[in-house]
Every structure is written in C-alpha cells, then in structure tokens.
Design a protein around this motif. Structure first.
Motif, PDB file in Angstrom:
ATOM      1  N   ASP A  12       0.815  -1.218   0.000  1.00 58.97           N
ATOM      2  CA  ASP A  12       0.000   0.000   0.000  1.00 58.97           C
ATOM      3  C   ASP A  12       0.853   1.274   0.000  1.00 58.97           C
ATOM      4  O   ASP A  12       0.367   2.348  -0.366  1.00 58.97           O
ATOM      5  CB  ASP A  12      -0.946   0.021   1.208  1.00 58.97           C
ATOM      6  N   LYS A  52      -0.953  -0.411   9.815  1.00 57.26           N
ATOM      7  CA  LYS A  52      -1.063   1.045   9.782  1.00 57.26           C
ATOM      8  C   LYS A  52      -0.858   1.617  11.182  1.00 57.26           C
ATOM      9  O   LYS A  52      -1.200   0.985  12.180  1.00 57.26           O
ATOM     10  CB  LYS A  52      -2.447   1.467   9.286  1.00 57.26           C
ATOM     11  N   LYS A  71      -7.486  13.813   7.282  1.00 62.87           N
ATOM     12  CA  LYS A  71      -8.602  12.882   7.059  1.00 62.87           C
ATOM     13  C   LYS A  71      -9.667  13.518   6.158  1.00 62.87           C
ATOM     14  O   LYS A  71     -10.186  12.879   5.227  1.00 62.87           O
ATOM     15  CB  LYS A  71      -9.218  12.482   8.391  1.00 62.87           C
ATOM     16  N   SER A  74      -8.755  13.648   2.636  1.00 61.05           N
ATOM     17  CA  SER A  74      -8.554  12.318   2.059  1.00 61.05           C
ATOM     18  C   SER A  74      -9.813  11.759   1.420  1.00 61.05           C
ATOM     19  O   SER A  74      -9.765  10.738   0.721  1.00 61.05           O
ATOM     20  CB  SER A  74      -8.076  11.341   3.148  1.00 61.05           C
ATOM     21  N   ASN A 101      -7.416   9.546  -0.157  1.00 61.71           N
ATOM     22  CA  ASN A 101      -6.968   8.431   0.681  1.00 61.71           C
ATOM     23  C   ASN A 101      -5.586   8.657   1.295  1.00 61.71           C
ATOM     24  O   ASN A 101      -4.948   7.706   1.764  1.00 61.71           O
ATOM     25  CB  ASN A 101      -6.962   7.123  -0.128  1.00 61.71           C
ATOM     26  N   HIS A 103      -4.662   9.916   4.096  1.00 63.60           N
ATOM     27  CA  HIS A 103      -4.533   9.571   5.516  1.00 63.60           C
ATOM     28  C   HIS A 103      -4.194   8.090   5.682  1.00 63.60           C
ATOM     29  O   HIS A 103      -3.243   7.734   6.397  1.00 63.60           O
ATOM     30  CB  HIS A 103      -5.809   9.894   6.277  1.00 63.60           C
ATOM     31  N   ASP A 104      -4.958   7.219   5.035  1.00 65.75           N
ATOM     32  CA  ASP A 104      -4.707   5.782   5.169  1.00 65.75           C
ATOM     33  C   ASP A 104      -3.349   5.396   4.598  1.00 65.75           C
ATOM     34  O   ASP A 104      -2.603   4.610   5.203  1.00 65.75           O
ATOM     35  CB  ASP A 104      -5.807   4.978   4.465  1.00 65.75           C
ATOM     36  N   SER A 107      -0.637   6.747   6.850  1.00 72.77           N
ATOM     37  CA  SER A 107      -0.641   5.989   8.106  1.00 72.77           C
ATOM     38  C   SER A 107       0.050   4.645   7.921  1.00 72.77           C
ATOM     39  O   SER A 107       0.676   4.128   8.858  1.00 72.77           O
ATOM     40  CB  SER A 107      -2.079   5.783   8.593  1.00 72.77           C
ATOM     41  N   GLN A 108      -0.048   4.086   6.718  1.00 70.86           N
ATOM     42  CA  GLN A 108       0.670   2.842   6.433  1.00 70.86           C
ATOM     43  C   GLN A 108       2.177   3.074   6.424  1.00 70.86           C
ATOM     44  O   GLN A 108       2.955   2.261   6.935  1.00 70.86           O
ATOM     45  CB  GLN A 108       0.231   2.270   5.083  1.00 70.86           C
TER      46      GLN A 108
END
Length: 393
Positions: A12, A52, A71, A74, A101, A103-104, A107-108
């Motif tokens: 990711d 994450k 967020k 995102s 996206n 944020h995700d 975060s990963q």
C-alpha cells in the motif's frame, strides 16, 4: 527471519503518490526491491509487512487538528470547508498537494517505521530497513516538502515512550531534516544530526550551524551544511568526523537514520555532486558505530531521491547489503566495475526513459572535475568546525 536484519515493506505504500508529474515516485521502492532480489540478496523470509499507524500513534507528534484535516482532505470529494483550510495546513502547494486516501496511505508509511523501530527495540533483529519511510519535512501541524505525516518523528517518539531510550537521529538527505529537528528541539534524550546542502540555496532553507536545540535540548541538535558541488571526499570527511564525535559524545541506545539519496550528482532537485560511493560508505560508518555503541540497534528509513532510474535503486540497495553484511559488499571493494544483474537491467531498461547504469558503482574517473574543489572543501571544513564546536573531539 534473520536475526541480523528485517526488510519492512507494505504494497500500500506504493499508493503514496501525489500525481503523475510529481517528482516523488514510489516506483523506486519496487525497483530497489527487485534489484536486491535479482542480486540474490533479499529473501522472502526477511520481509515484514507492517500494520497502519493508529491515530494515537500519529498524535505522539501531530496535532489533532492536523490529523483531522488530513482525514477530511482524504475523502474522494472533500468538503468546501476542508479545501478552504488546506492552505493553513500546508496541503495545497505544488510540492505537497492533498490527494484521495492520503490519511490511510500515509498511516501505512508511519506504521512501517513504527514496525521497524519495534523490531529493533524488542530485540527481534539488530537492524530494520523501511525504505518507504523518511518523510522528514512534515511538521506537527503542517505538511511540507512532499511529506504528509512525519514517520521518522513518530517512530522516535514511539521509542521514547515505550522504551525510554536515547535516540540519535541521523539525516543524510541533501535537504535539511527540519521536521524531525523541530519536533525534538527541546528534548535532551533525542540528538538530531543532519548532514545536508546549505539552506542558502535549497529547500527548506534551515539547518544552519547555529540551530543547536533549546532549553534542556541545547546542544542536542547538530547541523552540518555543505556547499553546492561538494564531492565524495569532502562529504565523507565531514560525515565520518561528525558521526564519530556525536555518537561518542551522546552515547545513544539506538540510531535512527534517514537515507535520502539526493546528494548524488544526477539528482535533479539539489546541487551536490557526489557519487554512489557515499551511499556505500555512510551505511558502513553507521553500521560500525551502531555495533560499537548501541548493541547493534539501527533503524534505517528511506527519504528523498528523484533520479529513480539511475541512482535510487543502487544507493538504497547498499543500505540493505551493509545491514546484512552481504558478500557483495566485499566484492565491490575489490571489483569497482562489478556489473548489475543482467535480469534486472533487462526488466527495467524496457521501462526507463533514461539509459540505466550497468555497474553498481559510478565510474567517477569519467566525470568532469569540479573546478572549485579545493575552495569548497576548505569552506566545508570551516563550517564543520563551527557546527561541532561544542561536541568534544
């Protein structure tokens, strides 16, 4: 899984991409991994897929308002309010535009650096490499310099909170590691050492020798800026001296290092004129000092590097080859013209818009010498003397 080193990677992280024309290209992660695999230097058993980062982990460094704005931006279609606020949080610039996206995805990335830190601090392995990390420009409440969340800062804060360890952060990116510096500017238990091109001419414009920390953290911030067109000998002379003195003085429990490889002569976003040699020698110095002072504890992250075809895969591969003490490193010392794997060249030549190098190391004898070499070298020595004036010899 090897006791010696772990390679942290999640697919990711390849989604950390601003747009098709942006210089930050995650394809370099695939190219590096493929080069190591085709060289027989990376096995499936050495991989670790991270989770994450949790919001509570992001909040070790970043403000709640900033995380909430990331967020909001995102979403596939951000609200008008979120878009209006983007400028205040540094997320509407050409360098760091918001994307769906993010944020995700980021975060990963942060989760990968936390995982690398946990692997080392828990004793699972001596070393951990997370090339997706190294987003060192993000501030607690602002994105900047291609960086949304500052995974390096969060990983350091995680180590401090969970293990109460003294952390030496070493930044070898050609751009000053400002986000990490300011995050720990008052902390006497985190020493930041940044080796970079002077901010007189280059983003982010900070990293002067008089930025030394503040309050209890005074003296725990060391900046060693170098002149444009600095070459290998001068870069490594300064790096080795700074590392030796700072490690001996600070006596860290763990080294966290950031390995942007944009000090290379071919990088389009800076003015330093080094070759792949420094990307062999710098990890060697860190590796030796980690074992000498930190019981081997070393967490290494990626960073900048914008000639993704000719520079990044080789430079980052040397990190892993050093961490694992792979026989290729001994061969390189004896065979400077050692060729890259033909299978890798065949695969990536099809995709590259540039002619790929055919050897692991650059043939610098074919490069045009820098005419002001002696002047630049002497200027770097004088600057370094000031930078290290409070660090005992």
């Amino acid at each position: 899984m090897s006791k010696n080193a772990v390679y942290v990677f999640h697919e990711d992280e390849l989604q950390y991409r601003f747009n098709d024309t942006h210089p930050f290209d995650p394809e370099r992660l695939l190219m590096t991994r493929d080069l190591l695999e085709k060289a027989g230097a990376l096995q499936q058993s050495q991989f670790r897929k991270p989770r994450k980062a949790l919001d509570e982990q992001l909040l070790l460094v970043h403000t709640p308002e900033y995380v909430n704005e990331v967020k909001a931006l995102s979403e596939p279609v951000p609200t008008d309010k979120a878009i209006r606020e983007a400028e205040r949080f540094g997320l509407d610039t050409e360098d760091t535009p918001y994307f769906a996206n993010m944020h995700d995805v980021t975060s990963q990335v942060v989760g990968g650096s936390i995982e690398a830190a946990e692997i080392v601090m828990s004793g699972l392995a001596d070393h951990a490499l997370h090339l997706g990390g190294g987003l060192h420009h993000a501030m607690p409440n602002k994105g900047a310099g291609f960086c949304i969340y500052n995974d390096a800062s969060v990983a350091i804060a995680y180590i401090r909170e969970r293990y109460d360890a003294k952390v030496l952060y070493v930044d070898t990116d050609v751009h000053h590691g400002d986000g990490v510096q300011w995050s720990f500017y008052h902390d006497p238990n985190v020493c930041t050492l940044s080796f970079h091109e002077t901010g007189k001419y280059l983003f982010p414009g900070t990293g002067a020798v008089n930025e030394r920390g503040d309050g209890d953290g005074y003296g725990m911030c060391v900046n060693v800026p170098v002149e444009p067109y600095t070459e290998d000998d001068s870069w490594m002379e300064g790096f080795d001296e700074a590392m030796e003195r700072v490690v001996r003085f600070f006596k860290p429990d763990v080294i966290v290092s950031q390995h942007g490889c944009d000090a290379h002569a071919l990088d389009p976003l800076a003015h330093v004129h080094c070759s792949t040699r420094i990307y062999v020698e710098m990890p060697g110095t860190i590796h030796r000092l980690a074992h000498q002072y930190c019981q081997g504890r070393w967490v290494a992250l990626g960073g900048g590097g914008y000639d993704i075809w000719r520079v990044v895969p080789r430079a980052w591969s040397f990190l892993w080859l050093t961490m694992t003490e792979h026989p290729l490193m001994d061969r390189l010392s004896r065979e400077p013209s050692l060729p890259l794997p033909k299978t890798w060249l065949d695969e990536w030549t099809k995709r590259s818009p540039l002619e790929l190098p055919h050897t692991w190391l650059d043939s610098v004898e074919q490069w045009t010498p820098i005419p002001r070499r002696d002047e630049i070298t002497e200027k770097n020595r004088r600057t370094r003397e000031i930078a290290l004036m409070y660090v005992p010899k």
